[in-house]
Design a protein around this motif. Sequence first.
Motif, PDB file in Angstrom:
ATOM      1  N   ALA A  30      58.540 -19.730 -20.040  1.00  0.00           N
ATOM      2  CA  ALA A  30      59.469 -19.219 -19.035  1.00  0.00           C
ATOM      3  C   ALA A  30      60.210 -18.037 -19.649  1.00  0.00           C
ATOM      4  CB  ALA A  30      60.448 -20.303 -18.606  1.00  0.00           C
ATOM      5  N   TYR A  31      60.163 -16.891 -18.982  1.00  0.00           N
ATOM      6  CA  TYR A  31      60.778 -15.693 -19.545  1.00  0.00           C
ATOM      7  C   TYR A  31      61.441 -14.886 -18.428  1.00  0.00           C
ATOM      8  CZ  TYR A  31      56.737 -13.041 -17.795  1.00  0.00           C
ATOM      9  OH  TYR A  31      55.783 -12.471 -16.986  1.00  0.00           O
ATOM     10  N   ALA A  32      62.136 -13.819 -18.839  1.00  0.00           N
ATOM     11  CA  ALA A  32      62.871 -12.972 -17.883  1.00  0.00           C
ATOM     12  C   ALA A  32      63.787 -13.835 -17.014  1.00  0.00           C
ATOM     13  CB  ALA A  32      61.908 -12.147 -17.029  1.00  0.00           C
ATOM     14  N   ILE A  33      64.511 -14.750 -17.658  1.00  0.00           N
ATOM     15  CA  ILE A  33      65.398 -15.660 -16.926  1.00  0.00           C
ATOM     16  C   ILE A  33      66.580 -14.876 -16.355  1.00  0.00           C
ATOM     17  CG2 ILE A  33      67.026 -17.571 -17.211  1.00  0.00           C
ATOM     18  CD1 ILE A  33      65.050 -18.875 -19.062  1.00  0.00           C
ATOM     19  N   GLU A  34      66.875 -15.132 -15.098  1.00  0.00           N
ATOM     20  CA  GLU A  34      67.989 -14.473 -14.414  1.00  0.00           C
ATOM     21  C   GLU A  34      68.825 -15.508 -13.672  1.00  0.00           C
ATOM     22  OE1 GLU A  34      66.416 -11.499 -11.831  1.00  0.00           O
ATOM     23  OE2 GLU A  34      65.687 -10.218 -13.456  1.00  0.00           O
ATOM     24  N   ASP A  35      70.043 -15.097 -13.328  1.00  0.00           N
ATOM     25  CA  ASP A  35      70.940 -15.918 -12.498  1.00  0.00           C
ATOM     26  C   ASP A  35      71.169 -17.302 -13.076  1.00  0.00           C
ATOM     27  OD1 ASP A  35      70.953 -13.812 -10.591  1.00  0.00           O
ATOM     28  OD2 ASP A  35      69.063 -14.543  -9.777  1.00  0.00           O
ATOM     29  N   ALA A  36      71.259 -17.384 -14.428  1.00  0.00           N
ATOM     30  CA  ALA A  36      71.502 -18.679 -15.063  1.00  0.00           C
ATOM     31  C   ALA A  36      72.947 -19.092 -14.832  1.00  0.00           C
ATOM     32  CB  ALA A  36      71.199 -18.603 -16.552  1.00  0.00           C
ATOM     33  N   GLY A  37      73.130 -20.254 -14.226  1.00  0.00           N
ATOM     34  CA  GLY A  37      74.470 -20.737 -13.927  1.00  0.00           C
ATOM     35  C   GLY A  37      74.734 -22.071 -14.591  1.00  0.00           C
ATOM     36  N   PRO A  38      75.843 -22.716 -14.245  1.00  0.00           N
ATOM     37  CA  PRO A  38      76.153 -24.039 -14.799  1.00  0.00           C
ATOM     38  C   PRO A  38      75.002 -25.014 -14.562  1.00  0.00           C
ATOM     39  CG  PRO A  38      78.020 -23.164 -13.552  1.00  0.00           C
ATOM     40  CD  PRO A  38      76.869 -22.245 -13.289  1.00  0.00           C
ATOM     41  N   GLY A  39      74.654 -25.737 -15.581  1.00  0.00           N
ATOM     42  CA  GLY A  39      73.581 -26.717 -15.458  1.00  0.00           C
ATOM     43  C   GLY A  39      72.218 -26.195 -15.851  1.00  0.00           C
ATOM     44  N   ALA A  40      72.095 -24.889 -16.149  1.00  0.00           N
ATOM     45  CA  ALA A  40      70.771 -24.344 -16.488  1.00  0.00           C
ATOM     46  C   ALA A  40      70.230 -24.960 -17.768  1.00  0.00           C
ATOM     47  CB  ALA A  40      70.853 -22.827 -16.612  1.00  0.00           C
ATOM     48  N   ALA A  41      71.062 -25.066 -18.808  1.00  0.00           N
ATOM     49  CA  ALA A  41      70.590 -25.617 -20.079  1.00  0.00           C
ATOM     50  C   ALA A  41      70.143 -27.064 -19.918  1.00  0.00           C
ATOM     51  CB  ALA A  41      71.690 -25.500 -21.132  1.00  0.00           C
ATOM     52  N   GLU A  42      70.913 -27.833 -19.185  1.00  0.00           N
ATOM     53  CA  GLU A  42      70.552 -29.243 -18.976  1.00  0.00           C
ATOM     54  C   GLU A  42      69.242 -29.355 -18.202  1.00  0.00           C
ATOM     55  OE1 GLU A  42      73.436 -27.886 -18.430  1.00  0.00           O
ATOM     56  OE2 GLU A  42      74.978 -29.019 -19.492  1.00  0.00           O
ATOM     57  N   ALA A  43      69.078 -28.547 -17.148  1.00  0.00           N
ATOM     58  CA  ALA A  43      67.866 -28.624 -16.330  1.00  0.00           C
ATOM     59  C   ALA A  43      66.639 -28.197 -17.125  1.00  0.00           C
ATOM     60  CB  ALA A  43      68.026 -27.755 -15.083  1.00  0.00           C
ATOM     61  N   ILE A  44      66.764 -27.117 -17.891  1.00  0.00           N
ATOM     62  CA  ILE A  44      65.624 -26.639 -18.683  1.00  0.00           C
ATOM     63  C   ILE A  44      65.241 -27.681 -19.725  1.00  0.00           C
ATOM     64  CG2 ILE A  44      64.922 -24.913 -20.380  1.00  0.00           C
ATOM     65  CD1 ILE A  44      66.620 -22.878 -18.777  1.00  0.00           C
ATOM     66  N   THR A  45      66.233 -28.246 -20.403  1.00  0.00           N
ATOM     67  CA  THR A  45      65.954 -29.248 -21.434  1.00  0.00           C
ATOM     68  C   THR A  45      65.253 -30.466 -20.845  1.00  0.00           C
ATOM     69  OG1 THR A  45      67.882 -28.527 -22.712  1.00  0.00           O
ATOM     70  CG2 THR A  45      67.002 -30.717 -23.200  1.00  0.00           C
ATOM     71  N   ALA A  46      65.672 -30.876 -19.669  1.00  0.00           N
ATOM     72  CA  ALA A  46      65.102 -32.069 -19.051  1.00  0.00           C
ATOM     73  C   ALA A  46      63.716 -31.830 -18.468  1.00  0.00           C
ATOM     74  CB  ALA A  46      66.046 -32.577 -17.955  1.00  0.00           C
ATOM     75  N   ARG A  47      63.472 -30.637 -17.925  1.00  0.00           N
ATOM     76  CA  ARG A  47      62.247 -30.411 -17.156  1.00  0.00           C
ATOM     77  C   ARG A  47      61.177 -29.622 -17.892  1.00  0.00           C
ATOM     78  NH1 ARG A  47      64.278 -28.956 -11.031  1.00  0.00           N
ATOM     79  NH2 ARG A  47      65.763 -30.676 -10.802  1.00  0.00           N
ATOM     80  N   VAL A 239      68.182 -11.706 -26.665  1.00  0.00           N
ATOM     81  CA  VAL A 239      67.405 -12.822 -26.118  1.00  0.00           C
ATOM     82  C   VAL A 239      66.992 -13.761 -27.241  1.00  0.00           C
ATOM     83  CG1 VAL A 239      65.265 -13.455 -24.912  1.00  0.00           C
ATOM     84  CG2 VAL A 239      66.535 -11.417 -24.216  1.00  0.00           C
ATOM     85  N   MET A 240      66.991 -15.047 -26.953  1.00  0.00           N
ATOM     86  CA  MET A 240      66.426 -16.044 -27.869  1.00  0.00           C
ATOM     87  C   MET A 240      65.220 -16.682 -27.211  1.00  0.00           C
ATOM     88  SD  MET A 240      69.709 -18.028 -29.466  1.00  0.00           S
ATOM     89  CE  MET A 240      70.937 -17.188 -30.478  1.00  0.00           C
ATOM     90  N   THR A 241      64.133 -16.801 -27.953  1.00  0.00           N
ATOM     91  CA  THR A 241      62.991 -17.588 -27.494  1.00  0.00           C
ATOM     92  C   THR A 241      62.994 -18.889 -28.273  1.00  0.00           C
ATOM     93  OG1 THR A 241      61.677 -15.632 -26.948  1.00  0.00           O
ATOM     94  CG2 THR A 241      60.483 -17.693 -27.283  1.00  0.00           C
ATOM     95  N   VAL A 242      63.010 -19.993 -27.546  1.00  0.00           N
ATOM     96  CA  VAL A 242      63.097 -21.312 -28.175  1.00  0.00           C
ATOM     97  C   VAL A 242      61.975 -22.196 -27.642  1.00  0.00           C
ATOM     98  CG1 VAL A 242      65.619 -21.079 -28.354  1.00  0.00           C
ATOM     99  CG2 VAL A 242      64.628 -22.285 -26.393  1.00  0.00           C
ATOM    100  N   MET A 243      61.676 -23.236 -28.407  1.00  0.00           N
ATOM    101  CA  MET A 243      60.721 -24.254 -27.959  1.00  0.00           C
ATOM    102  C   MET A 243      61.507 -25.487 -27.562  1.00  0.00           C
ATOM    103  SD  MET A 243      57.646 -25.205 -27.292  1.00  0.00           S
ATOM    104  CE  MET A 243      56.612 -23.961 -28.074  1.00  0.00           C
ATOM    105  N   ILE A 244      61.346 -25.916 -26.313  1.00  0.00           N
ATOM    106  CA  ILE A 244      62.072 -27.083 -25.803  1.00  0.00           C
ATOM    107  C   ILE A 244      61.425 -28.372 -26.314  1.00  0.00           C
ATOM    108  CG2 ILE A 244      62.896 -28.269 -23.745  1.00  0.00           C
ATOM    109  CD1 ILE A 244      64.079 -25.478 -24.171  1.00  0.00           C
TER     110      ILE A 244
END
Length: 244
Positions: A30-47, A239-244
């Motif tokens: 997943a790249y070129a992430i835009e419009d990241a709001g509250p809950g984005a980190a939690e949703a990405i980590t979970a899904r 930008v940081m690229t990470v592995m979930i």
Amino acid sequence: MTDERRTMTGPGGVPVCSYLEGVRDGSPWAYAIEDAGPGAAEAITARMPGWAVSAPAELGQALLDRGARLLRHMHVMRCDLPVARPVAGTAPDGFLIVPCDRPPAEILPAWLAAYPPGHPDHRPRDRDKALNEELVPLLSGEEIGPLLPCSVLAVREDSPGPGEVVGGVFAHDSDRGPWIADVFRHPDRSPRGLGALMLSATLARAGADGLTGLSLVVTEGNPARHVYERLGFHVVETVMTVMI
């Protein structure tokens, strides 16, 4: 890669971010992430377990805090061609800067040698896989987009045949605009300063072709950033690229 922007939702179906989807080193990306709001980190980590995610620095740090592994910390830089400051001069004696029209196999040795152990962008590579799964798709346009005519190679005139490739600049017509995917130089087979000359040649050719700007990324800690700044590039995003 796909040009279709996808939306991720959080609790209650509320959108938390949008992104483009691709493949990075065999993993979904997943790249070129835009419009990241509250809950984005939690949703990405979970899904997205097993995904590589390239996110703005603040979101990237939030993902690291939730157990993600850092793959690359980088700065997006842009050069607006009307204010570019290319290095004056030509290639040193014994070297030529030519269009990027050689087969990938001829480019591979210098491309691999440019990132030795200790370099911020070094990672172990199998030679055949690097050629067939990385360099060939990159140069064919499959990975990022078609190669632009302003792309260049540096070759040694004293080599047999058409000359040994010792460096290059790959510029592409990407979904994020004109994009430099790589600036590389063989550290043992070419002189210092050749990278700045190659990049200057690309900037001059891009301007002559009517382009208004070029972008690239540089890894945190890579001293090449100072060269890019000297030529007129400036940081527009981290930008940081990470592995979930």
